[in-house]
Enzyme design. Structure first.
Site, mmCIF file in Angstrom:
data_model
loop_
_atom_site.group_PDB
_atom_site.id
_atom_site.type_symbol
_atom_site.label_atom_id
_atom_site.label_comp_id
_atom_site.label_asym_id
_atom_site.label_seq_id
_atom_site.Cartn_x
_atom_site.Cartn_y
_atom_site.Cartn_z
ATOM 1 N N GLU A 156 -25.410 22.849 58.240
ATOM 2 C CA GLU A 156 -24.186 22.722 57.438
ATOM 3 C C GLU A 156 -22.986 22.500 58.346
ATOM 4 O OE1 GLU A 156 -22.265 24.901 53.553
ATOM 5 O OE2 GLU A 156 -23.013 26.175 55.138
ATOM 6 N N MET A 292 -26.606 31.410 58.073
ATOM 7 C CA MET A 292 -26.702 30.183 57.289
ATOM 8 C C MET A 292 -27.718 30.337 56.171
ATOM 9 S SD MET A 292 -25.801 27.195 56.575
ATOM 10 C CE MET A 292 -26.526 26.216 55.281
ATOM 11 N N GLU A 293 -27.289 29.948 54.938
ATOM 12 C CA GLU A 293 -28.007 30.246 53.699
ATOM 13 C C GLU A 293 -29.105 29.259 53.351
ATOM 14 O OE1 GLU A 293 -24.235 27.873 52.385
ATOM 15 O OE2 GLU A 293 -24.734 29.377 53.902
ATOM 16 N N ASN A 294 -29.813 28.685 54.326
ATOM 17 C CA ASN A 294 -30.904 27.756 54.022
ATOM 18 C C ASN A 294 -31.756 28.314 52.884
ATOM 19 O OD1 ASN A 294 -30.235 26.408 56.649
ATOM 20 N ND2 ASN A 294 -31.108 28.289 57.458
ATOM 21 N N HIS A 326 -24.110 38.343 51.159
ATOM 22 C CA HIS A 326 -23.368 37.079 51.117
ATOM 23 C C HIS A 326 -24.328 35.892 51.125
ATOM 24 C CE1 HIS A 326 -19.801 34.504 52.285
ATOM 25 N NE2 HIS A 326 -20.799 33.738 52.711
ATOM 26 N N GLU A 327 -25.236 35.884 52.101
ATOM 27 C CA GLU A 327 -26.137 34.740 52.223
ATOM 28 C C GLU A 327 -27.131 34.676 51.066
ATOM 29 O OE1 GLU A 327 -25.269 32.597 54.266
ATOM 30 O OE2 GLU A 327 -23.953 33.789 55.547
ATOM 31 N N HIS A 330 -25.678 33.011 48.071
ATOM 32 C CA HIS A 330 -25.714 31.551 48.188
ATOM 33 C C HIS A 330 -27.006 30.952 47.641
ATOM 34 C CE1 HIS A 330 -22.087 30.466 50.230
ATOM 35 N NE2 HIS A 330 -22.312 31.203 51.301
#
Length: 860
Positions: A156, A292-294, A326-327, A330
């Protein structure tokens, strides 16, 4: 992983309100966006990656199944830093391949035209494996059995194009089937579960994963490492935490919280998590963006996921929960439903920032996270008060601008606006609107109007109009209170850290959901739009602290509120201190008002309130240059803290609130900073002996490192170098980055840029050293600015600007602007102008605010 002019009268909430028709949405011109021409619409990627970790080369083969909307001879897609070795469309080889590295595009031209309709595009290619933490990269670390290397991706916003040729835009969703060749003794990971693993010669294996749902390219993840996985089945989903070998004990806490969160989110969103597995993967270091929210394979910096029962603090326990929350949020907001373009990034990040607090309050109310969220709101307001601010919904044209959008306006102002709107419509109606939005747009792309129209339909209030006021125009509303007869007149304006920057600007207006509390009267709730008159003498404006606004009171009104400080809610106590300091810095009111409010806090105020008070004292101390006024301020600060320290005691008490434990450590560190010799001596004893609780040992490390002389610094650095655990090494280096000796801050910059810094940690270490001694850190950093820093280029822009921002030296403005002109594209220099604004604010604080603080300290 951070607007419309309205004039008119106020209306009581729930009674007469403006018409529900929202102002016409203002969207960036599509022509500004660097979007691909529509030559082929991808439906499925069959991706085979063959990384060579030793040679740092990635080989790949991708077959894209898609449809051409019309006949043609060229296909344009994204690719950057890749060499396309062979390109075939339906078996026919391309006549030419033209690469545009600036735009990150490849133009494929074929000798014969292709027809409209379905096609298969096959590309064999190769490219580099990076040493930063964007794109595909390697992370090296020490283990008890020797050196290890992890490979991973972090894509991202626009780095998928450096891993595979693709349509690297959020609206171009497609399914993926991923295959990875990896060493047989390593674990390969992707978004979906393994479908098949086939042995290969030479001790290798070929791992094929199940096909994914439709998703955006930036959510793709591939990782290969010496991993272990623990897992649990929750609501039919295999939830796992993946860590480097030997760290499974540190994964247990995150797994327990993730399973609780998955169940909570399934219920809140009204849509069950749609993938068969969800992995939370710990990097052996830190990555760009933090985590990172993969989709189905969230990648975390190690300190965001690992909790060591033998070494981690209560503050770290809460941090792990918040980042995991948080992640995971997402996975719905961002992954299942994705913004159509990067101008609506706040829809992802602001919501996830809000949801982390909402989930913590639901699952861990004892942490009082909703109160701690005042720090999020304040961060948004401070950034939004700069001349370099921008609307939440901002034009995004280029890849560089997309990366720049990950800032405090997107995350923190976004979360603050969402918090305000949820309070305005009520939590149940807000949740119902979110559920309708999720069901209507699952697996699709949206803009913010899609969400807020659903919330408005449920709530029956002018949600869209208010949301547009706060997202289509920049700035923080300033509500001025003025005595008028038996009541108070409220008038809207705009707050700025430099009021002169507003000259010639359009007059901004907002519809502000607002609460007002006057002594002996019922709380008044209104929708302020321009001006209003409220009843009561010296009322508290913005009671509850959830309106995104500053409030300025006349002197007598502020003094009356200070006398009532002990009786206000914790959020109101924090808000009064925050507004007073911001107004004082900018020159709207005496800066000493902040200390007047702070000094009237009761000893038994909420720990979160006292934590904010300590941070405020630290901010003021940072603003001072060395000299007699700073010494006098520190003596007065110790006088304020002495009763609190006595009340808390030195050691944790059985069964005490978690936030008290964290507060005690912060008070101790503040006492040492302000010159309490006994506090420093105690820290040195505990650091030398290794005795005490986890909280005491960790606080002692930070205090000793902050006060370090060169001998102590070298001893701690030697410990870091000997540590085999990347997390232990990181803790020591982070502590050393807070050293108050300017010469040691300069050394830390050199260490961060050298081989001692764990993978991905250089930005954090440089930022911390720069926060403590910005000019010394700049002097150490500046000789490196002509070359390539060991930091991802775009992150380097923010790191360098952040160091400069702490200075009050006039020369630094020219320095940072020269750096920006030499290294940063003209349309991506907002961090530079933000730094310039901060330097000018620091100068004004020294010239005007600190003399007022000096008078308060002297009792004048």
């Amino acid at each position: 992983m951070l607007l419309i002019r309205i004039l008119g009268a106020c209306a009581l909430l729930g009674l007469a309100s403006p018409a529900l028709a929202a102002p016409k949405a203002v969207h960036p011109a599509a022509s500004l966006r660097q979007v691909l021409p529509v030559t082929l619409v991808p439906a499925h990627y069959d991706l085979h990656l063959m990384p060579d970790a030793e040679r740092m080369v990635l080989k790949g083969e991708v077959t894209v199944t898609g449809a051409a909307p019309k006949a043609g001879r060229t296909i344009v897609l994204n690719a950057k830093g890749l060499t396309l070795d062979e390109v075939r469309l339906d078996g026919r080889k391309a006549a030419s391949v033209a690469m545009d590295d600036k735009l990150g595009r490849a133009t494929l031209t074929f000798a014969q035209p292709f027809a409209a309709g379905p096609h298969k595009l096959a590309i064999a290619y190769h490219g580099p494996i990076a040493t930063g933490t964007l794109g595909v990269f390697a992370m090296d670390y020490d283990s008890p059995t020797g050196k290890r290397r992890t490979l991973a991706t972090n894509l991202e916003p626009t780095f998928a194009r450096s891993v595979l040729p693709c349509w690297d835009e959020p609206a171009q969703k497609a399914t993926f089937t991923v295959t990875v060749d990896a060493p047989a003794d390593r674990m390969a990971l992707s978004n979906m579960p393994v479908a098949e693993a086939t042995p290969l010669p030479g001790g290798r294996q070929r791992v094929r994963f199940q096909q994914s749902p439709r998703m955006s390219t930036y959510l793709l993840f591939v990782g290969v490492g010496d991993y272990e996985r623990i897992h649990q089945l929750v609501d039919g989903v295999d939830v796992g935490v993946v860590v480097k070998r030997g760290d499974t004990a540190k994964a247990q806490y995150a797994l327990g919280q993730a399973t609780a969160l998955l169940h909570f989110y399934n219920d809140y969103f009204g849509v069950a998590f749609p993938l068969p597995k969800l992995d939370l993967i710990a990097a052996p270091g830190e990555i760009e963006g933090g985590s990172m929210e993969n989709w189905g394979a969230i990648f975390y910096s190690q300190h965001h996921l690992l909790f060591d029962p033998q070494a981690s603090t209560e503050r770290e326990r809460q941090q792990v929960f918040l980042v995991v929350a948080h992640e995971m949020a997402h996975q719905w907001f961002g992954d299942l439903v994705t913004m159509a373009w990067w101008d609506n990034l706040w829809l992802n990040e602001g919501f996830a920032r809000w949801m982390q607090t909402h989930a913590a309050d639901a699952l861990h109310p004892e942490w009082n996270t909703g109160l701690q969220a005042a720090n999020i709101f304040e961060a948004g307001k401070r950034t939004d008060a700069q001349a370099s601010t921008h609307p939440v919904l901002q034009p995004i044209g280029s890849a560089e601008q997309a990366l720049q959008a990950f800032d405090s306006i997107t995350y923190d102002k976004g979360a603050a606006v969402i918090t305000m709107l949820e309070s305005y419509v009520g939590p149940d109606r807000f949740r119902d609107g979110v559920r309708r939005y999720m069901k209507a747009h699952a697996f699709g792309n949206t803009t913010d109007n899609d969400l807020w129209s659903q919330v408005q339909a449920v709530a029956g209030k002018p949600v869209l109009a208010i949301e547009h006021d706060f997202t289509r125009q920049p700035g923080v509303p300033l509500i001025r209170a003025e005595a008028l007869g038996a009541g108070v007149r409220l008038t809207e304006g705009r707050f700025a850290e430099d009021p002169d920057s507003l000259k010639g600007q359009p007059v901004a207006r907002w519809r502000i959901p607002l609460a007002v509390a006057a002594a002996g009267q019922a709380r008044q709730e209104l929708l302020l739009a321009g001006t209003a008159t409220v009843a009561g003498a010296a009322p508290l404006v913005n009671a509850g602290g959830l309106a995104y606004a500053r409030v300025a009171y006349p002197p007598a009104h502020a003094a009356a509120l200070a006398e009532r400080m002990a009786g206000f809610s914790p959020m109101d106590q924090i808000n009064l201190m925050n507004d007073a300091w911001a107004l004082g810095e900018a020159g709207y009111a005496p800066a000493a008002n902040a200390l007047t409010f702070l000094a009237r806090l009761p000893i038994d105020a909420e720990p979160v309130v006292w934590a904010r008070a300590l941070a405020l004292l630290g901010d003021i101390d940072h603003a001072y240059p060395d000299g007699a006024p700073r010494a006098a301020f520190r003596r007065r600060a110790l006088t304020i803290l002495a009763p609190l320290a006595q009340h808390l005691g030195d050691a944790p008490r059985p069964g005490e609130a978690a936030n008290l434990t964290s507060l005690r450590a912060s008070v101790w560190a503040s006492q040492s900073r302000f010159g309490d010799a006994a506090a420093l001596a105690r820290a040195r004893r505990i650091q030398a002996s290794g005795e005490g609780s986890i909280a005491e040992r960790r606080a002692a490390l930070d205090i000793v490192a902050a006060a370090a002389d060169p001998t102590t610094f070298d001893a701690l650095l030697a410990q870091a170098r000997q540590a085999k655990d990347p997390q232990e090494k990181a803790r020591i280096l982070v502590a050393l980055s807070g050293a108050r000796d300017p010469a040691l801050s300069a050394r830390m910059v050199e260490i961060a840029l050298g081989p001692d810094a764990p993978a991905g940690m250089a930005p954090r270490l440089i930022r911390q050293a720069g926060k403590e001694n910005p000019d010394a850190a700049w002097a150490a950093l500046s000789p490196h600015l002509g070359g390539k820093l060991p930091i991802d280029e775009q992150d380097a822009w923010n790191v360098v600007a952040g160091v400069a921002a702490g200075s009050a030296e006039p020369a630094r403005i020219a320095d940072i602007r020269a750096y920006g002109a030499a290294r940063i594209p003209a349309d991506a220099r907002r961090p530079i102008e933000s730094a310039v604004g901060s330097i000018k604010l620091n100068q004004r604080v020294r010239a005007k605010a600190l003399p007022d603080i000096d008078r308060w300290v002297a009792g004048k």
